[in-house]
Design an enzyme around this catalytic site. Structure first.
Site, PDB file in Angstrom:
ATOM      1  N   ASN A  50       0.994  -1.410   0.250  1.00  0.00           N
ATOM      2  CA  ASN A  50      -0.080  -0.761   0.165  1.00  0.00           C
ATOM      3  C   ASN A  50       1.156   1.096  -0.143  1.00  0.00           C
ATOM      4  OD1 ASN A  50       1.099  -0.499   2.971  1.00  0.00           O
ATOM      5  ND2 ASN A  50      -1.150   0.838   3.450  1.00  0.00           N
ATOM      6  N   GLU A  52       0.466   5.315   0.311  1.00  0.00           N
ATOM      7  CA  GLU A  52      -0.448   6.516   1.030  1.00  0.00           C
ATOM      8  C   GLU A  52      -0.483   8.130   0.273  1.00  0.00           C
ATOM      9  OE1 GLU A  52      -1.178   5.629   5.646  1.00  0.00           O
ATOM     10  OE2 GLU A  52      -2.474   4.141   4.710  1.00  0.00           O
ATOM     11  N   CYS A  61      -3.997   0.467  -2.649  1.00  0.00           N
ATOM     12  CA  CYS A  61      -4.318  -0.996  -2.422  1.00  0.00           C
ATOM     13  C   CYS A  61      -2.624  -1.351  -2.572  1.00  0.00           C
ATOM     14  CB  CYS A  61      -5.250  -1.946  -1.775  1.00  0.00           C
ATOM     15  SG  CYS A  61      -6.529  -0.336  -0.582  1.00  0.00           S
ATOM     16  N   GLU A  63      -2.385  -4.921  -3.184  1.00  0.00           N
ATOM     17  CA  GLU A  63      -2.782  -6.148  -4.004  1.00  0.00           C
ATOM     18  C   GLU A  63      -3.201  -4.805  -5.419  1.00  0.00           C
ATOM     19  OE1 GLU A  63      -4.675  -4.889  -1.044  1.00  0.00           O
ATOM     20  OE2 GLU A  63      -5.636  -6.382  -0.398  1.00  0.00           O
ATOM     21  N   CYS A  99      -9.452  -5.328   0.828  1.00  0.00           N
ATOM     22  CA  CYS A  99     -11.432  -4.480   0.814  1.00  0.00           C
ATOM     23  C   CYS A  99     -12.320  -4.872  -0.469  1.00  0.00           C
ATOM     24  CB  CYS A  99     -10.582  -2.659   0.201  1.00  0.00           C
ATOM     25  SG  CYS A  99     -10.168  -2.608  -0.662  1.00  0.00           S
ATOM     26  N   CYS A 102     -10.427  -3.869  -3.891  1.00  0.00           N
ATOM     27  CA  CYS A 102      -9.113  -4.702  -4.573  1.00  0.00           C
ATOM     28  C   CYS A 102     -10.172  -6.453  -5.091  1.00  0.00           C
ATOM     29  CB  CYS A 102      -8.828  -5.270  -3.523  1.00  0.00           C
ATOM     30  SG  CYS A 102      -7.080  -4.064  -2.937  1.00  0.00           S
TER      31      CYS A 102
HETATM   32  N1  THU Z   1      -5.344  -1.616   2.365  1.00  0.00           N
HETATM   33  C1  THU Z   1      -4.667  -2.416   1.188  1.00  0.00           C
HETATM   34  O1  THU Z   1      -3.154  -2.067   1.047  1.00  0.00           O
HETATM   35  N2  THU Z   1      -5.136  -3.481   1.277  1.00  0.00           N
HETATM   36  C2  THU Z   1      -6.013  -3.799   1.993  1.00  0.00           C
HETATM   37  O2  THU Z   1      -7.378  -4.683   0.917  1.00  0.00           O
HETATM   38  C3  THU Z   1      -6.389  -3.199   3.039  1.00  0.00           C
HETATM   39  C4  THU Z   1      -6.756  -1.919   3.325  1.00  0.00           C
HETATM   40  C5  THU Z   1      -4.508  -0.217   3.048  1.00  0.00           C
HETATM   41  C6  THU Z   1      -4.777   1.195   2.806  1.00  0.00           C
HETATM   42  C7  THU Z   1      -4.296   1.974   3.520  1.00  0.00           C
HETATM   43  O3  THU Z   1      -3.028   2.041   3.177  1.00  0.00           O
HETATM   44  C8  THU Z   1      -3.928   1.383   4.824  1.00  0.00           C
HETATM   45  O4  THU Z   1      -4.569  -0.175   4.200  1.00  0.00           O
HETATM   46  C9  THU Z   1      -5.648   1.463   5.841  1.00  0.00           C
HETATM   47  O5  THU Z   1      -7.055   1.589   5.178  1.00  0.00           O
END
Ligand code: THU
Length: 144
Positions: A50, A52, A61, A63, A99, A102
């Site tokens: 991930n 940000e 994310c 994935e 999520c 994804c």
């Molecule tokens: N996140 C992911 O990278 N993958 C997921 O499927 C769940 C959420 C990340 C996004 C964000 O940077 C952090 O987790 C909190 O939501």
């Protein structure tokens, strides 16, 4: 193209590759670190973390990062993905679940009844589901 077998050894490889890149996760805002390793039918494995943004909605994310990298390299058919993650990178606290966004992107590049989503706390401790189990009654490319 040779048939790729998703056996215990391959699952372990995917989890290990995800764990390997987890320190590259860039999550200064949520402090929730995630990494993924995606296996495609070429046999190639793509990792993602991930990343940000200060503009929080621009975050991607792990994935999708892995899947989009695969697409950029010419791969199209996703067979399995391993996901690890947790608060402050503590992956043994939780089986990190992809999520909804994804899951939808996986649907665009996978056979929903075959593709495996592996959520891991370690290479020895993981759960797995088909994409159909994780995203029932889904909308996919065949509808368009
Ligand atoms: N996140 C992911 O990278 N993958 C997921 O499927 C769940 C959420 C990340 C996004 C964000 O940077 C952090 O987790 C909190 O939501």
């Amino acid at each position: 193209m040779s048939k790729i077998v998703i056996d215990e050894k391959m699952k372990r490889t995917l989890i290990e590759k995800a764990i390997e890149v987890l320190p590259n996760s860039f999550a200064p805002y949520s402090k929730y670190n995630v990494a993924a390793a995606a296996l495609f039918d070429s046999g190639n494995i793509y990792t993602g973390v991930n990343v940000e943004s200060a503009s929080l909605g621009a975050t991607i994310c792990a994935e999708r990062n892995a899947i989009f990298h695969a697409v950029a390299e010419g791969d199209r058919k996703l067979l399995a993905i391993a996901v690890v993650g947790g608060r402050d990178g503590d992956i043994d606290d939780v089986y990190c679940a992809p999520c909804g966004i994804c899951r939808q992107v996986m649907r665009d590049f996978a056979d929903k009844d075959e593709m495996l989503v592996i959520s891991a706390k370690s290479p020895d401790d993981y759960i797995e589901h088909t994409l159909e189990e994780m995203l029932p009654m889904s909308f996919g490319p065949e509808a368009l």
